[in-house]
Design an enzyme around this catalytic site. Sequence first.
Site, PDB file in Angstrom:
ATOM      1  N   HIS A 144       1.076  -1.107  -0.350  1.00 57.87           N
ATOM      2  CA  HIS A 144       0.094  -0.202   0.213  1.00 57.87           C
ATOM      3  C   HIS A 144       0.899   1.303   0.448  1.00 57.87           C
ATOM      4  O   HIS A 144       1.671   1.632   1.146  1.00 57.87           O
ATOM      5  CB  HIS A 144      -1.228   0.047   1.021  1.00 57.87           C
ATOM      6  CG  HIS A 144      -1.879   1.381   1.559  1.00 57.87           C
ATOM      7  ND1 HIS A 144      -2.609   1.005  -0.094  1.00 57.87           N
ATOM      8  CD2 HIS A 144      -2.231   2.696   1.959  1.00 57.87           C
ATOM      9  CE1 HIS A 144      -3.593   2.159   0.380  1.00 57.87           C
ATOM     10  NE2 HIS A 144      -3.160   2.716   1.507  1.00 57.87           N
TER      11      HIS A 144
ATOM     12  N   HIS B 147       1.402   5.474  -1.399  1.00 64.65           N
ATOM     13  CA  HIS B 147       0.533   6.401  -2.077  1.00 64.65           C
ATOM     14  C   HIS B 147       1.834   7.202  -2.166  1.00 64.65           C
ATOM     15  O   HIS B 147       2.415   8.407  -1.713  1.00 64.65           O
ATOM     16  CB  HIS B 147       0.206   7.323  -0.741  1.00 64.65           C
ATOM     17  CG  HIS B 147      -1.624   6.327  -0.460  1.00 64.65           C
ATOM     18  ND1 HIS B 147      -2.509   6.867  -1.600  1.00 64.65           N
ATOM     19  CD2 HIS B 147      -2.046   6.272   0.879  1.00 64.65           C
ATOM     20  CE1 HIS B 147      -3.496   5.365  -1.312  1.00 64.65           C
ATOM     21  NE2 HIS B 147      -3.143   5.653  -0.053  1.00 64.65           N
TER      22      HIS B 147
ATOM     23  N   ARG C  43      -5.267  14.835   6.286  1.00 66.09           N
ATOM     24  CA  ARG C  43      -5.719  15.284   5.410  1.00 66.09           C
ATOM     25  C   ARG C  43      -5.728  16.557   4.635  1.00 66.09           C
ATOM     26  O   ARG C  43      -5.606  16.785   2.677  1.00 66.09           O
ATOM     27  CB  ARG C  43      -6.719  14.851   5.390  1.00 66.09           C
ATOM     28  CG  ARG C  43      -7.589  14.441   3.633  1.00 66.09           C
ATOM     29  CD  ARG C  43      -8.886  13.654   4.354  1.00 66.09           C
ATOM     30  NE  ARG C  43      -9.998  14.831   4.137  1.00 66.09           N
ATOM     31  CZ  ARG C  43     -11.385  14.299   3.933  1.00 66.09           C
ATOM     32  NH1 ARG C  43     -11.693  13.227   3.723  1.00 66.09           N
ATOM     33  NH2 ARG C  43     -12.216  14.763   4.127  1.00 66.09           N
TER      34      ARG C  43
ATOM     35  N   TYR D 174      -5.352   7.874  -7.450  1.00 66.33           N
ATOM     36  CA  TYR D 174      -6.392   8.084  -6.866  1.00 66.33           C
ATOM     37  C   TYR D 174      -6.197  10.412  -7.903  1.00 66.33           C
ATOM     38  O   TYR D 174      -7.363  10.345  -8.148  1.00 66.33           O
ATOM     39  CB  TYR D 174      -6.916   8.385  -6.076  1.00 66.33           C
ATOM     40  CG  TYR D 174      -6.646   8.838  -5.047  1.00 66.33           C
ATOM     41  CD1 TYR D 174      -6.550  10.137  -4.641  1.00 66.33           C
ATOM     42  CD2 TYR D 174      -6.308   7.713  -3.830  1.00 66.33           C
ATOM     43  CE1 TYR D 174      -6.231  10.598  -2.907  1.00 66.33           C
ATOM     44  CE2 TYR D 174      -5.778   8.220  -2.800  1.00 66.33           C
ATOM     45  CZ  TYR D 174      -5.956   9.750  -2.872  1.00 66.33           C
ATOM     46  OH  TYR D 174      -4.964  10.032  -1.149  1.00 66.33           O
TER      47      TYR D 174
ATOM     48  N   HIS E  76     -11.680   3.884  -3.157  1.00 66.74           N
ATOM     49  CA  HIS E  76     -11.276   4.319  -2.457  1.00 66.74           C
ATOM     50  C   HIS E  76     -11.939   4.208  -0.281  1.00 66.74           C
ATOM     51  O   HIS E  76     -10.713   3.623   0.561  1.00 66.74           O
ATOM     52  CB  HIS E  76     -11.111   5.914  -2.603  1.00 66.74           C
ATOM     53  CG  HIS E  76     -10.654   6.439  -1.955  1.00 66.74           C
ATOM     54  ND1 HIS E  76     -11.127   7.154  -0.430  1.00 66.74           N
ATOM     55  CD2 HIS E  76      -9.103   7.303  -1.531  1.00 66.74           C
ATOM     56  CE1 HIS E  76     -10.282   8.009   0.678  1.00 66.74           C
ATOM     57  NE2 HIS E  76      -9.111   7.873  -0.359  1.00 66.74           N
TER      58      HIS E  76
ATOM     59  N   ARG F 169     -17.201   5.610   1.666  1.00 62.58           N
ATOM     60  CA  ARG F 169     -17.769   7.191   2.041  1.00 62.58           C
ATOM     61  C   ARG F 169     -17.139   7.236   0.337  1.00 62.58           C
ATOM     62  O   ARG F 169     -18.251   8.956   0.002  1.00 62.58           O
ATOM     63  CB  ARG F 169     -16.528   8.208   3.105  1.00 62.58           C
ATOM     64  CG  ARG F 169     -15.511   8.103   2.291  1.00 62.58           C
ATOM     65  CD  ARG F 169     -15.303   8.964   3.444  1.00 62.58           C
ATOM     66  NE  ARG F 169     -13.802   9.319   3.215  1.00 62.58           N
ATOM     67  CZ  ARG F 169     -12.684   8.593   4.049  1.00 62.58           C
ATOM     68  NH1 ARG F 169     -12.886   7.924   4.917  1.00 62.58           N
ATOM     69  NH2 ARG F 169     -11.125   9.419   3.955  1.00 62.58           N
TER      70      ARG F 169
ATOM     71  N   HIS G 191      -9.624   0.869   1.135  1.00 65.18           N
ATOM     72  CA  HIS G 191      -9.522   1.696   2.293  1.00 65.18           C
ATOM     73  C   HIS G 191     -11.171   1.492   3.584  1.00 65.18           C
ATOM     74  O   HIS G 191     -12.121   1.472   2.817  1.00 65.18           O
ATOM     75  CB  HIS G 191      -9.272   2.864   2.662  1.00 65.18           C
ATOM     76  CG  HIS G 191      -8.356   3.098   1.922  1.00 65.18           C
ATOM     77  ND1 HIS G 191      -8.386   4.368   1.545  1.00 65.18           N
ATOM     78  CD2 HIS G 191      -7.001   3.420   2.497  1.00 65.18           C
ATOM     79  CE1 HIS G 191      -6.989   4.889   0.928  1.00 65.18           C
ATOM     80  NE2 HIS G 191      -6.136   3.809   1.313  1.00 65.18           N
TER      81      HIS G 191
ATOM     82  N   GLU H 256     -10.663   3.039   8.672  1.00 64.85           N
ATOM     83  CA  GLU H 256      -9.440   3.198   9.132  1.00 64.85           C
ATOM     84  C   GLU H 256     -10.301   4.098  10.837  1.00 64.85           C
ATOM     85  O   GLU H 256      -8.795   4.038  10.938  1.00 64.85           O
ATOM     86  CB  GLU H 256      -8.826   4.462   7.441  1.00 64.85           C
ATOM     87  CG  GLU H 256      -7.485   5.040   8.640  1.00 64.85           C
ATOM     88  CD  GLU H 256      -6.840   5.686   7.270  1.00 64.85           C
ATOM     89  OE1 GLU H 256      -5.720   6.571   6.826  1.00 64.85           O
ATOM     90  OE2 GLU H 256      -7.399   5.880   5.917  1.00 64.85           O
TER      91      GLU H 256
ATOM     92  N   HIS I 188      -5.656  -1.576   6.251  1.00 64.14           N
ATOM     93  CA  HIS I 188      -6.324  -0.642   7.828  1.00 64.14           C
ATOM     94  C   HIS I 188      -6.738  -1.612   8.680  1.00 64.14           C
ATOM     95  O   HIS I 188      -6.671  -2.346   9.684  1.00 64.14           O
ATOM     96  CB  HIS I 188      -6.203   0.445   7.725  1.00 64.14           C
ATOM     97  CG  HIS I 188      -5.559   1.439   7.118  1.00 64.14           C
ATOM     98  ND1 HIS I 188      -4.158   1.533   7.339  1.00 64.14           N
ATOM     99  CD2 HIS I 188      -5.898   2.800   6.119  1.00 64.14           C
ATOM    100  CE1 HIS I 188      -3.841   2.513   6.686  1.00 64.14           C
ATOM    101  NE2 HIS I 188      -4.522   2.939   5.350  1.00 64.14           N
TER     102      HIS I 188
ATOM    103  N   ASP J 163       2.537   2.851   3.369  1.00 66.68           N
ATOM    104  CA  ASP J 163       0.898   3.706   2.845  1.00 66.68           C
ATOM    105  C   ASP J 163       1.642   5.442   2.998  1.00 66.68           C
ATOM    106  O   ASP J 163       1.566   5.505   1.550  1.00 66.68           O
ATOM    107  CB  ASP J 163       0.147   3.812   4.350  1.00 66.68           C
ATOM    108  CG  ASP J 163      -1.005   4.905   3.951  1.00 66.68           C
ATOM    109  OD1 ASP J 163      -1.314   5.515   2.946  1.00 66.68           O
ATOM    110  OD2 ASP J 163      -1.899   4.885   4.858  1.00 66.68           O
TER     111      ASP J 163
END
Length: 461
Positions: free
Chosen positions: A66, A68, A98, A137, A219, A222, A246, A249, A283, A334
């Site tokens: 995993h 990013h 975030r 993404y 993703h 949500r 995900h 998490e 996660h 991650d």
Amino acid sequence: MSTDTAPGATGAYWLEHAWLGDRVASGVLLTLAGDRVARVTPSTAAAPPGATVLRGLTLPGLANAHSHAFHRALRAVAQAAGGASATGAAPESFWAWREVMYAVAARLTPDSYYRLARAVYAEMALAGITAVGEFHYLHHSPDGTAYADPNAMGRALIAAADDAGVRLTLLDTAYLSAGFGAPPGPGQLRFSDGSADAWAARADALKDGERLRIGAAVHSVRAVPAEQLGTVAEFARLRGAPLHVHLSEQPAENEACLAAHGCTPARLLSDHGVLGPSTTGVHNTHLTDEDIALLGSTGTGTCMCPTTERDLADGIGPAAALERAGSPLSLGSDSHAVIDLFEEARAMELNERLRTRARGHWSAARLLETASGGGHRALGWQDAGRLAPGALADFTTVALDSVRTAGADVRHGAETAVFAASAADVRHTVVGGRAVVVNGTHTGVSDVPGALAAAVAALRD
């Protein structure tokens, strides 16, 4: 330090010591056929003429399940912005972090993402990682407009991994909404294809390659409307591709899902056909007992990312319970607060020790297999992660004479790797029989620290 190996492909490697899955063997001759291992011959007294000598402890290549890649630009920056101060300021949350991440994401172009990702994947190779799963993404321009090539950002990552010499599973990610029923926010416009059908049409233009697998990702529950989850799952099924998501998490995700759908995220994914042996939940931190049983009974995997989970104060996930229930484990770095799969492996055990106040939840051998074979299987590389005939010739060598590993009993090779070594102890990394790292130097990216510094500096205000 030994300097008796040479770069480039070779037909044979002589390994001073090697981890063969259940034991350490010495004087191991690996004979290759193309990019695969043809024969494994322990107790070979000396290297035959033409064989490349690797001194230290050679392990199967590690798999970072995993990643990013753009989060690497946040290292030390996000940490500097957070935490309670002496004046009594409240600690920051995941959600504040975030926003910092979105600011970095907004600055990336295909060219700058290539430069950053190439350096990040080279850093991974220096850490003994031979395969990476990129949870991707950042699809479009910052205002959501598609590039002339709708997959320009994905192709930048593919080129970066190829130039860094590592295998890549590009987990092209559906990210369509800001929350349950909410349209994408300003920082999320470049993530969205508008619908799962449009996402699938764009992602379908990407094809597997020699060191490339195209996978899929949701993703989160949500970010993909429930009625569109099945489209992503079907895309993965039709391609025989891994599917990642995900999952739970944050407690807030669970609460919002319960409010919107009356069930947990795990149950929602199950109801829409997302769970199964080709799926990995990333996660899996805040699960109910029923969620754990559901993931285990469907064979859905779990990718733990302990260094990120502790950096973001996510919590300690129920990895041991998930594995007992039947969920295969893998590991990822991650957000790249650090890139060190040895640290991820020992952190999973040490976190469980802190949580339970008991030791020995996983053996070192089991943790090492999770960091290697477990990750490769989660990324669709079923024939990697072991030193055995027929396997891909992907492996890495750890020094046994560093300040961390000196004095270790080589018979306890797994313990040395997991509980003593760090990424800094990696001396050689070989992918498909080709030397990517030689004596701690990347053969394709001559100055990895300089490349990282330049790529990150270009993204600053």
